[in-house]
Design an enzyme around this catalytic site. Structure first.
Site, PDB file in Angstrom:
ATOM      1  N   LYS A  13       0.809  -1.214   0.000  1.00  0.00           N
ATOM      2  CA  LYS A  13       0.000   0.000   0.000  1.00  0.00           C
ATOM      3  C   LYS A  13       0.852   1.278   0.000  1.00  0.00           C
ATOM      4  O   LYS A  13       0.583   2.196  -0.766  1.00  0.00           O
ATOM      5  CB  LYS A  13      -0.893   0.011   1.242  1.00  0.00           C
ATOM      6  CG  LYS A  13      -2.339   0.190   0.911  1.00  0.00           C
ATOM      7  CD  LYS A  13      -3.300  -0.167   2.021  1.00  0.00           C
ATOM      8  CE  LYS A  13      -2.721  -0.429   3.374  1.00  0.00           C
ATOM      9  NZ  LYS A  13      -2.858   0.646   4.337  1.00  0.00           N
ATOM     10  N   ARG A  88      -9.579   3.455   9.039  1.00  0.00           N
ATOM     11  CA  ARG A  88      -9.247   2.052   9.263  1.00  0.00           C
ATOM     12  C   ARG A  88     -10.393   1.296   9.927  1.00  0.00           C
ATOM     13  O   ARG A  88     -10.252   0.110  10.228  1.00  0.00           O
ATOM     14  CB  ARG A  88      -7.931   1.904  10.009  1.00  0.00           C
ATOM     15  CG  ARG A  88      -7.938   2.388  11.436  1.00  0.00           C
ATOM     16  CD  ARG A  88      -6.559   2.300  12.033  1.00  0.00           C
ATOM     17  NE  ARG A  88      -5.890   1.060  11.661  1.00  0.00           N
ATOM     18  CZ  ARG A  88      -4.589   0.934  11.484  1.00  0.00           C
ATOM     19  NH1 ARG A  88      -3.810   1.977  11.602  1.00  0.00           N
ATOM     20  NH2 ARG A  88      -4.066  -0.218  11.189  1.00  0.00           N
ATOM     21  N   ARG A 127      10.475 -11.585   4.865  1.00  0.00           N
ATOM     22  CA  ARG A 127      11.343 -10.407   4.977  1.00  0.00           C
ATOM     23  C   ARG A 127      12.485 -10.634   5.947  1.00  0.00           C
ATOM     24  O   ARG A 127      12.298 -11.207   7.010  1.00  0.00           O
ATOM     25  CB  ARG A 127      10.533  -9.226   5.529  1.00  0.00           C
ATOM     26  CG  ARG A 127       9.862  -8.392   4.503  1.00  0.00           C
ATOM     27  CD  ARG A 127       9.235  -7.199   5.214  1.00  0.00           C
ATOM     28  NE  ARG A 127       8.064  -6.749   4.492  1.00  0.00           N
ATOM     29  CZ  ARG A 127       7.018  -6.145   5.059  1.00  0.00           C
ATOM     30  NH1 ARG A 127       6.997  -5.915   6.365  1.00  0.00           N
ATOM     31  NH2 ARG A 127       6.006  -5.772   4.325  1.00  0.00           N
ATOM     32  N   ARG A 161      12.023  -9.580  11.899  1.00  0.00           N
ATOM     33  CA  ARG A 161      11.396  -8.813  12.992  1.00  0.00           C
ATOM     34  C   ARG A 161      10.240  -9.609  13.593  1.00  0.00           C
ATOM     35  O   ARG A 161       9.572 -10.353  12.873  1.00  0.00           O
ATOM     36  CB  ARG A 161      10.836  -7.482  12.452  1.00  0.00           C
ATOM     37  CG  ARG A 161      11.894  -6.461  12.127  1.00  0.00           C
ATOM     38  CD  ARG A 161      11.238  -5.160  11.789  1.00  0.00           C
ATOM     39  NE  ARG A 161      10.191  -5.348  10.764  1.00  0.00           N
ATOM     40  CZ  ARG A 161       9.744  -4.396   9.976  1.00  0.00           C
ATOM     41  NH1 ARG A 161      10.229  -3.183  10.071  1.00  0.00           N
ATOM     42  NH2 ARG A 161       8.801  -4.631   9.094  1.00  0.00           N
ATOM     43  N   ARG A 172      -2.446  -9.875  12.462  1.00  0.00           N
ATOM     44  CA  ARG A 172      -2.679  -8.578  11.813  1.00  0.00           C
ATOM     45  C   ARG A 172      -3.756  -8.711  10.738  1.00  0.00           C
ATOM     46  O   ARG A 172      -4.577  -7.831  10.545  1.00  0.00           O
ATOM     47  CB  ARG A 172      -1.377  -8.038  11.204  1.00  0.00           C
ATOM     48  CG  ARG A 172      -0.430  -7.478  12.263  1.00  0.00           C
ATOM     49  CD  ARG A 172       0.978  -7.311  11.727  1.00  0.00           C
ATOM     50  NE  ARG A 172       1.088  -6.318  10.660  1.00  0.00           N
ATOM     51  CZ  ARG A 172       2.166  -6.179   9.883  1.00  0.00           C
ATOM     52  NH1 ARG A 172       3.210  -6.968  10.048  1.00  0.00           N
ATOM     53  NH2 ARG A 172       2.200  -5.261   8.948  1.00  0.00           N
TER      54      ARG A 172
END
Ligand SMILES: [Zn+2]
Length: 215
Positions: A13, A88, A127, A161, A172
């Site tokens: 995004k 949101r 990642r 992370r 999430r």
């Protein structure tokens, strides 16, 4: 054009928002930037936001809405803006409608970036970040470092992370489904939703978005 960008975490995004805002010559307004700017400038809203954040609490909708409204009323946003990370939830979307109506303007489109859930998990959980510099980002599949676990740029150690761990990503996504997805239905009733696939190269997704927006 006044656009709201929505999509799950890992949809790219932020990247798309930056390219689209540039192509459309409108400011990219992200919640993260709004918070940082208001806090660093010491505005009343910034102080309020900081007190909640320091206490480990969620910043109330009124504060976020206030910041967004101030930003949308600045001179560079007269002819449009692209909102990223706001609204949101449905109550923020309703408050945004009230704020826009007060300024006698309307949203033109809500661009919904669609990514299959397994792809989101693959993108984020793969990642690897450099311990020396968080801008040095790699991916176990899409952007492999030359030597496993070592940053190509500075030789630093690469790590995953906590936020990027699969379990966290699934949580999430759950929050996105329950809090944010309902705004897509809210805007669909207003005939504003344009859904595109966010799969593929960054520039292809941007081109797809511009076409869907009729530009
Ligand atoms: Zn590095």
């Amino acid at each position: 054009m006044r656009i709201v960008l929505v999509g799950p975490p890992g949809a790219g995004k932020g990247t798309q928002a930056a390219f689209l805002a540039q192509n459309l010559s409108i400011p990219h307004i992200s919640t993260g930037d709004l918070f940082r700017a208001n806090i660093s400038q010491g505005t009343d809203l910034g102080k309020q936001a900081k007190s909640f954040m320091d206490a480990g609490q969620l910043v109330p909708d009124e504060v976020t809405i206030g910041m967004a409204k101030d930003r949308m009323e600045q001179s560079d946003a007269v002819n449009g803006f692209l909102l990223d990370g706001f609204p949101r939830n449905v109550s923020q979307a309703e408050a945004l409608d009230v704020a826009l109506k007060a300024d006698d303007v309307k949203l033109d489109a809500v661009l919904d970036l669609e990514v299959p859930e397994d792809e989101v998990v693959k993108r984020i959980a793969g990642r690897r970040i450099c311990r020396n510099e968080s801008a040095h980002v790699f991916h176990v599949e899409y952007k492999q470092p030359k030597a496993e676990g070592v940053c190509d740029v500075c030789g630093g150690e690469l790590y995953q992370r906590d936020d990027d761990k699969e379990e966290t990503v699934r949580k999430r996504l759950e929050v996105y489904h329950t809090q944010t997805e309902p705004i897509i239905d809210y805007y669909r009733e207003q005939g504003l939703v344009v859904t595109i696939s966010a799969l593929g190269k960054v520039e292809d997704v941007t081109a797809r978005a511009m076409e869907a927006l009729g530009r």
